[in-house]
Each structure stands twice: as structure tokens, then as C-alpha cells.
Design a protein around this motif. Structure first.
Motif, PDB file in Angstrom:
ATOM      1  N   THR A  61       0.816  -1.214   0.000  1.00 35.75           N
ATOM      2  CA  THR A  61       0.000   0.000   0.000  1.00 35.75           C
ATOM      3  C   THR A  61       0.845   1.257   0.000  1.00 35.75           C
ATOM      4  O   THR A  61       0.373   2.311  -0.377  1.00 35.75           O
ATOM      5  N   LYS A  62       2.085   1.149   0.431  1.00 41.93           N
ATOM      6  CA  LYS A  62       2.943   2.330   0.487  1.00 41.93           C
ATOM      7  C   LYS A  62       4.211   2.052  -0.300  1.00 41.93           C
ATOM      8  O   LYS A  62       4.766   0.980  -0.234  1.00 41.93           O
ATOM      9  N   GLU A  68       7.059   8.463  -2.852  1.00 46.47           N
ATOM     10  CA  GLU A  68       5.845   9.097  -2.341  1.00 46.47           C
ATOM     11  C   GLU A  68       5.994  10.610  -2.274  1.00 46.47           C
ATOM     12  O   GLU A  68       5.048  11.344  -2.522  1.00 46.47           O
ATOM     13  N   GLY A  71       5.345  12.284  -5.605  1.00 43.78           N
ATOM     14  CA  GLY A  71       3.956  12.353  -6.031  1.00 43.78           C
ATOM     15  C   GLY A  71       3.645  11.513  -7.255  1.00 43.78           C
ATOM     16  O   GLY A  71       2.701  11.803  -7.971  1.00 43.78           O
ATOM     17  N   HIS A  72       4.408  10.471  -7.521  1.00 43.22           N
ATOM     18  CA  HIS A  72       4.178   9.610  -8.677  1.00 43.22           C
ATOM     19  C   HIS A  72       3.151   8.544  -8.324  1.00 43.22           C
ATOM     20  O   HIS A  72       3.187   7.968  -7.245  1.00 43.22           O
ATOM     21  N   ASP A  73       2.240   8.272  -9.240  1.00 43.68           N
ATOM     22  CA  ASP A  73       1.280   7.206  -9.057  1.00 43.68           C
ATOM     23  C   ASP A  73       1.647   6.087 -10.026  1.00 43.68           C
ATOM     24  O   ASP A  73       1.269   6.105 -11.195  1.00 43.68           O
ATOM     25  N   HIS A  74       2.421   5.123  -9.549  1.00 45.55           N
ATOM     26  CA  HIS A  74       2.928   4.078 -10.417  1.00 45.55           C
ATOM     27  C   HIS A  74       1.860   3.070 -10.799  1.00 45.55           C
ATOM     28  O   HIS A  74       1.960   2.439 -11.845  1.00 45.55           O
ATOM     29  N   VAL A  75       0.839   2.911  -9.981  1.00 48.97           N
ATOM     30  CA  VAL A  75      -0.237   1.985 -10.317  1.00 48.97           C
ATOM     31  C   VAL A  75      -1.011   2.510 -11.521  1.00 48.97           C
ATOM     32  O   VAL A  75      -1.319   1.761 -12.455  1.00 48.97           O
ATOM     33  N   LEU A  76      -1.297   3.794 -11.531  1.00 47.82           N
ATOM     34  CA  LEU A  76      -1.994   4.399 -12.659  1.00 47.82           C
ATOM     35  C   LEU A  76      -1.139   4.322 -13.924  1.00 47.82           C
ATOM     36  O   LEU A  76      -1.644   4.020 -15.015  1.00 47.82           O
ATOM     37  N   HIS A  77       0.160   4.550 -13.782  1.00 49.82           N
ATOM     38  CA  HIS A  77       1.066   4.473 -14.923  1.00 49.82           C
ATOM     39  C   HIS A  77       1.134   3.048 -15.471  1.00 49.82           C
ATOM     40  O   HIS A  77       1.101   2.833 -16.686  1.00 49.82           O
ATOM     41  N   THR A  79      -1.154   0.744 -15.211  1.00 49.98           N
ATOM     42  CA  THR A  79      -2.434   0.477 -15.864  1.00 49.98           C
ATOM     43  C   THR A  79      -2.484   1.118 -17.244  1.00 49.98           C
ATOM     44  O   THR A  79      -2.965   0.508 -18.208  1.00 49.98           O
TER      45      THR A  79
END
Length: 175
Positions: A61-62, A68, A71-77, A79
Motif C-alpha cells: 500500500t505504500k 511518495e 507524487g508519482h502514481d505508479h499503479v496508474l502508470h 495500468t
């Protein structure tokens, strides 16, 4: 062959092979209290793998603190990369069947973004600030963006002024 015969003789002399069945416990090996078996003026000792440690495959989760903070969202990237790959699997056959300029521009865009994300991942993984300092990784990522920009520009120019990507591949295939 000699090693196999030696192992068979060792297992017969030491009767260790019958004890390995007791070692297996729920898919893991455990070390018993005594594995030494004394035979006629000879001590044989079995080598047992280390006990496996329990691990979990639950989602993390972290992320790392430096990621962090950025501010990167690697899950969205991740996907978005998978969605683009699926789109590319459809765009290639569509462009091959109907080689229109719009299909080829879309193909050029998707191929360029797909390769950009792959090369960028390689550069970010291997040109790390901890090894190269703070400037070189930024220059390397900038070079990846420049390469992707010129690649997309070159493909669009080739589609506009020449035969296009698909027709060029068909012409090369005829050679």
C-alpha cells in the motif's frame, strides 16, 4: 555416472534417504535434531536445505518515501501501459488492413509512446542518482524525451511525405 553410484552407495550405507520423508512438513523442510547415522566406522551426515521463511504476496500500500514525496502514481502508470499495449495490439492489424493516414498517425503515436515508456523505465532503473549523481539521470531522461519527440516527428514526416509505415513494411517484405 560415478557421482550417481557414489550417492547411491552413500544413501544405502547411511540409510539417510529413508529419513528425508520425515523432513517434509507442509511443503517446507525442517532440520531434525539429529541426522547423523553411525555405521561401521563411518559417520554420514545429510545436508538439509534451510527452512523457508514465510512471505506474503499481499499488495503493497505504500511505496518508498522518495517516490511518495515525488507524487508519482505508479499503479496508474502501470495500468496506462497495459491499456496502451492492448490498444496497440488492435492498432497494428487495423493499420495493416486499412493503411489510411489517420490509422498510421495513430499507430505512430501509440508505438512511440509505448517505446518511450519502455526506454524511460530502463533509463530510470539503470541511471540512478545514487550511482551517477543528480545531473546525469536528469540528462538521460531528457535525452529519452528528445529521442521520443524526434521519433514521433520522423514517423509523422514519413507518413506525410512518403508511403507511410505500413506500405514501407510491405515494400520491405517484398524484398
Amino acid at each position: 555416472m560415478a557421482a550417481l553410484l557414489t550417492l547411491r552407495a552413500l544413501s544405502k550405507n547411511c540409510s539417510v534417504s529413508s529419513r528425508f520423508g520425515a523432513l517434509r512438513l507442509n511443503g517446507l523442510y525442517r532440520a531434525p535434531a539429529a541426522l547423523s547415522v553411525a555405521t561401521t566406522q563411518r559417520t554420514c551426515q545429510a545436508v538439509v536445505p534451510y527452512q523457508a521463511k514465510h512471505f506474503s504476496v499481499s499488495p503493497v500500500t505504500k511505496g518508498a518515501p522518495e517516490i511518495e514525496q515525488a507524487g508519482h502514481d505508479h499503479v496508474l502508470h502501470w495500468t496506462a501501459e497495459r491499456i496502451l499495449s492492448v490498444i496497440l495490439m488492435g492498432a497494428i492489424p487495423v493499420a495493416a488492413v486499412w493503411p489510411t493516414p489517420s490509422a498510421e498517425y495513430f499507430l505512430a503515436l501509440t508505438m512511440t509512446v509505448h517505446s518511450h515508456w519502455g526506454i524511460e523505465a530502463i533509463v530510470v532503473d539503470y541511471v540512478r542518482p545514487s550511482i551517477f549523481g543528480k545531473v546525469i539521470p536528469k540528462l538521460a531522461v531528457g535525452a529519452v524525451y528528445a529521442l521520443s519527440f524526434f521519433t514521433l516527428g520522423g514517423l509523422c514526416y514519413f507518413i506525410y511525405t512518403d508511403v507511410g509505415i505500413i506500405n514501407a513494411v510491405k515494400l520491405l517484405w517484398k524484398l
